[in-house]
Design an enzyme around this catalytic site. Structure first.
Site, PDB file in Angstrom:
ATOM      1  N   ASP A 129      21.071  -9.965 -16.310  1.00  0.00           N
ATOM      2  CA  ASP A 129      20.138 -10.585 -17.242  1.00  0.00           C
ATOM      3  C   ASP A 129      19.082 -11.405 -16.492  1.00  0.00           C
ATOM      4  O   ASP A 129      19.425 -12.335 -15.753  1.00  0.00           O
ATOM      5  CB  ASP A 129      20.894 -11.503 -18.215  1.00  0.00           C
ATOM      6  CG  ASP A 129      19.960 -12.084 -19.255  1.00  0.00           C
ATOM      7  OD1 ASP A 129      19.669 -11.380 -20.232  1.00  0.00           O
ATOM      8  OD2 ASP A 129      19.513 -13.239 -19.060  1.00  0.00           O
TER       9      ASP A 129
ATOM     10  N   HIS B 253      19.473 -23.995  -8.496  1.00  0.00           N
ATOM     11  CA  HIS B 253      19.536 -24.373  -7.078  1.00  0.00           C
ATOM     12  C   HIS B 253      18.430 -25.378  -6.738  1.00  0.00           C
ATOM     13  O   HIS B 253      18.641 -26.298  -5.949  1.00  0.00           O
ATOM     14  CB  HIS B 253      19.390 -23.143  -6.182  1.00  0.00           C
ATOM     15  CG  HIS B 253      20.572 -22.233  -6.215  1.00  0.00           C
ATOM     16  ND1 HIS B 253      21.860 -22.682  -6.065  1.00  0.00           N
ATOM     17  CD2 HIS B 253      20.665 -20.889  -6.377  1.00  0.00           C
ATOM     18  CE1 HIS B 253      22.698 -21.656  -6.137  1.00  0.00           C
ATOM     19  NE2 HIS B 253      21.999 -20.555  -6.331  1.00  0.00           N
TER      20      HIS B 253
ATOM     21  N   HIS C 136      19.496 -19.533 -13.161  1.00  0.00           N
ATOM     22  CA  HIS C 136      20.473 -19.784 -12.098  1.00  0.00           C
ATOM     23  C   HIS C 136      19.769 -20.215 -10.808  1.00  0.00           C
ATOM     24  O   HIS C 136      20.133 -21.230 -10.196  1.00  0.00           O
ATOM     25  CB  HIS C 136      21.295 -18.518 -11.854  1.00  0.00           C
ATOM     26  CG  HIS C 136      22.180 -18.576 -10.645  1.00  0.00           C
ATOM     27  ND1 HIS C 136      23.512 -18.900 -10.706  1.00  0.00           N
ATOM     28  CD2 HIS C 136      21.913 -18.344  -9.326  1.00  0.00           C
ATOM     29  CE1 HIS C 136      24.030 -18.872  -9.493  1.00  0.00           C
ATOM     30  NE2 HIS C 136      23.085 -18.540  -8.628  1.00  0.00           N
ATOM     31  N   GLU C 137      18.759 -19.451 -10.401  1.00  0.00           N
ATOM     32  CA  GLU C 137      18.054 -19.794  -9.163  1.00  0.00           C
ATOM     33  C   GLU C 137      17.353 -21.148  -9.309  1.00  0.00           C
ATOM     34  O   GLU C 137      17.283 -21.939  -8.358  1.00  0.00           O
ATOM     35  CB  GLU C 137      17.045 -18.702  -8.798  1.00  0.00           C
ATOM     36  CG  GLU C 137      17.664 -17.333  -8.521  1.00  0.00           C
ATOM     37  CD  GLU C 137      18.700 -17.354  -7.406  1.00  0.00           C
ATOM     38  OE1 GLU C 137      18.679 -18.267  -6.582  1.00  0.00           O
ATOM     39  OE2 GLU C 137      19.545 -16.438  -7.377  1.00  0.00           O
TER      40      GLU C 137
HETATM   41 ZN   LIG Z   1      22.977 -18.755  -6.515  1.00  0.00          ZN
END
Ligand SMILES: [Zn+2]
Length: 223
Positions: free
Chosen positions: A153, A164, A160-161
């Site tokens: 997805d 970080h 998600h990135e």
């Molecule tokens: Zn990651």
């Protein structure tokens, strides 16, 4: 655009930073050169040993850049604003969704698109998949991989990135309800939202981080 030039200059650094053998920790033949047998589809979204260190460096650089600008503005109480640029036209809507998700999820840091950016998104084809990286001097980028975004997805990948950038490490063994489990739960997981623990972690990181900010540090704010 100016960050095209930056990207070019970053390419060598990024390649060097990510040149660590990716399966050294997992492969039973780690003591031998991996050139002959290492898979070519290494993916930071689904897990690689160097991801955590790269993430930490990226987070540190973004934090320094954002704080330097905030200190210059004399605003020490408001949420830290992290500014990004988009050099990833295929993922414009996913980046916008990711920004909305994070801005509605946390209160101590705020993402905004604009000039004088702290990091940027870019896109392309890379056998390692999507990842976050940095030049170590207050600038960094998130690379979004075309092939991986077709398998997994793309909003979850982007969020998600971005997690970080906000300081969260990978936790591939976690459930789909965790954003930082990334590709761990498999392609069927489409959850793009951080869970309560991840939200609390980000709020804590940026609150504590700002409190620990030292004025004597030298920052690289020119881009
Ligand atoms: Zn990651």
């Amino acid at each position: 655009m100016s960050h095209r030039r930056i990207l070019t200059s970053l390419a060598g650094l990024a390649a060097a930073a990510l040149a660590v053998p990716s399966f050294a920790a997992a492969a039973p033949t780690a003591s031998t050169p991996a050139a002959s047998s290492a898979p070519t589809t290494v993916s930071s979204y689904t897990g690689s040993p160097q991801d955590e260190a790269a993430t930490k460096a990226f987070y540190d650089a973004v934090m320094k850049s954002a704080r330097a600008k905030q200190a210059k503005a004399g605003n020490k109480l408001a949420a830290v604003t992290v500014t990004y640029a988009v050099d990833a036209p295929s993922f414009a809507s996913q980046i916008s969704s990711s920004t909305s998700i994070w801005n509605s999820s946390v209160s101590n840091v705020h993402l905004v698109e604009g000039s004088n950016y702290d990091f940027y998104y870019t896109e392309g084809n890379d056998s390692r998949g999507s990842y976050a990286s940095t030049d170590g001097h207050g600038s960094g980028y998130i690379f979004l991989d075309y092939a991986q975004a077709e398998q997994y997805d793309p909003v979850r990948i982007t969020a998600h990135e971005t997690g970080h950038v906000l300081g969260l490490p990978d936790h591939y063994s976690g459930p789909c309800s965790e954003l930082m489990s990334g590709g761990g739960p498999g392609p069927s997981c489409t959850n793009p939202n951080p869970d309560a623990t991840e939200r609390a972690q980000v709020n804590s990181l940026w609150a504590n981080g700002f409190a620990g900010f030292g004025a004597k540090a030298a920052f690289h704010t020119s881009k």
